[in-house]
Design an enzyme around this catalytic site. Structure first.
Site, mmCIF file in Angstrom:
data_model
loop_
_atom_site.group_PDB
_atom_site.id
_atom_site.type_symbol
_atom_site.label_atom_id
_atom_site.label_comp_id
_atom_site.label_asym_id
_atom_site.label_seq_id
_atom_site.Cartn_x
_atom_site.Cartn_y
_atom_site.Cartn_z
ATOM 1 C CD GLN A 88 39.075 28.284 74.002
ATOM 2 O OE1 GLN A 88 38.030 28.605 74.247
ATOM 3 N NE2 GLN A 88 40.095 28.747 75.780
ATOM 4 C CG HIS B 157 34.594 29.016 77.317
ATOM 5 N ND1 HIS B 157 34.000 29.056 78.717
ATOM 6 C CD2 HIS B 157 36.298 28.879 77.118
ATOM 7 C CE1 HIS B 157 35.276 28.589 79.661
ATOM 8 N NE2 HIS B 157 36.085 28.377 78.588
ATOM 9 C CD GLU C 109 31.035 17.602 84.798
ATOM 10 O OE1 GLU C 109 30.852 18.659 85.771
ATOM 11 O OE2 GLU C 109 29.751 18.720 84.214
ATOM 12 C CE1 TYR D 246 23.476 15.663 83.108
ATOM 13 C CE2 TYR D 246 21.590 17.390 82.370
ATOM 14 C CZ TYR D 246 21.703 15.717 82.320
ATOM 15 O OH TYR D 246 21.391 14.717 82.634
ATOM 16 C CE1 TYR E 68 41.298 26.626 83.707
ATOM 17 C CE2 TYR E 68 39.873 28.403 83.235
ATOM 18 C CZ TYR E 68 40.932 27.271 82.935
ATOM 19 O OH TYR E 68 40.298 26.526 82.564
#
Length: 378
Positions: free
Chosen positions: A89, A154, A246, A256, A267
């Site tokens: 990523q 991430h 979200e 949070y 997963y």
């Protein structure tokens, strides 16, 4: 004889040199028009319009920054960009112009940066765009995520400017517990000045057990951030695991929840090991949640006048759902949702509002596109 719809498409193409014929799709607010500006980008991630509105900077995840014109002309890669960790990523990610770009010509980038032992993390930097649009001059790093813990997952990351400050929305590097550890940048929103210095009023300034750049924490993998033009508040969205994407309105110093609170599961189908429930004491609940993850990426408020049916709407890209999500707002409340672009079957990585009032969408693909979206209202 040509069908009327085909004649209209051909006329639209002739009216805008370089653009492909528009595809048209019925939506709740009228006929959506979609024109391809280019399909010659390798996994594009983000875009930012230059003054004048007929050119934009576009990032490609392998590490290239290009200038794209609305007629489809694509520049060679700009020189002077940082070396990126383009694995999984990782790579070259977000791009934003300085709020004072017309005076300072500064361009801000986020990207995955290699560290020791094969790990990597998110970095942010800036450089001056040359007058001939060929390079970034004197590029400097203004923020490095510490420690570097990612194995390729991430990174986040989005940039948002607000009244002299810069927010950087980060990911947890796929190291869940770190999102609750204030001595690490993972899973946090960073608030710094544009030069990288730390504001004195950041919530954890002066604490030995916390990093001064942190604004909020307990996030997982944030790939959308924007300032609400009607309230001035920062909005972000966050990838859940399997379920639980979200939207949050992060406030100074608040938690949070991730990974203690989540609406998703692993997963594998198993629970998140650290999770205590969908909400926990001491953590803020999400402002909006999708129980089935669309895999959200990119965020843009529509505050232009061009298309009345989109006014006071929020648009969010979706990778797994292969759509553009249109959210109607009543104040801060999200009161209705519509999924656009589903027939195209494209992973939508980013969405931006252009100065011309059209929306511009980036698709994540080896032959990635920039698409121009308009609305023929009923």
């Amino acid at each position: 004889m040509l069908r009327p719809s085909l004649i209209a498409a051909l006329c639209a193409t002739l009216a805008v040199p370089g653009l492909q014929a528009a595809e048209r799709f019925d939506t709740e607010k009228g006929t959506l028009t979609v024109r391809e500006i280019t399909a010659a980008l390798e996994n594009p991630w983000s875009l930012a319009f230059l003054p004048g509105g007929d050119q934009m900077l576009v990032t490609e995840r392998p590490g290239r920054l290009r200038v794209l014109s609305l007629d489809g002309t694509l520049s060679e890669p700009l020189a002077g960009t940082p070396e990126v960790h383009a694995q999984r990523q990782g790579g070259l990610l977000d791009v934003q112009l300085s709020p004072d770009f017309e005076q300072d010509r500064m361009v801000y980038l986020t990207y995955a940066e290699a560290g020791e032992n094969g790990n990597s993390g998110t970095a942010a930097g800036r450089g001056r765009l040359s007058d001939d649009l060929s390079r970034l001059e004197n590029f400097e790093v203004i923020f490095r995520q510490q420690p570097k813990l990612s194995d390729g997952l991430h990174y986040g990351s989005r940039l948002a400017f607000d009244e002299g400050y810069l927010f950087i929305a980060l990911g947890d590097n796929n190291q869940r517990a770190t999102a609750q550890e204030l001595d690490k940048h993972q899973g946090s929103i960073i608030r710094i000045r544009p030069d990288g210095s730390v504001p004195d009023d950041n919530p954890f300034v002066g604490r030995d057990d916390a990093l001064a750049e942190i604004w909020s924490y307990g996030h997982r993998n944030q790939q959308g951030a924007a300032i609400n033009p009607w309230t001035g508040a920062l909005w972000v969205h966050d990838h859940g695991p399997r379920g639980g994407d979200e939207i949050n309105l992060p406030e100074m110093g608040k938690n949070y929840g991730w990974p203690l609170a989540t609406h998703g599961i692993n997963y594998s189908g198993q629970p998140i090991p650290e999770a205590k429930g969908q909400t926990v004491d001491g953590a803020e609940p999400p402002h909006h949640v999708w129980m089935q993850s669309p895999a959200v990426s990119g965020m843009a408020f529509y505050d232009a006048e061009r298309f009345e049916g989109w006014q006071r709407n929020l648009f969010v890209g979706a990778l797994a759902d292969r759509s553009l999500i249109r959210l109607e707002l009543d104040g801060d409340a999200i009161i209705h949702e519509e999924r656009l672009l589903k027939p195209l079957g494209k992973r939508v990585r980013d969405v931006r509002l252009g100065p011309d009032g059209f929306l511009y969408v980036v698709t994540d693909d080896a032959s990635g596109q920039v698409l121009q979206l308009g609305l023929e209202q009923q």
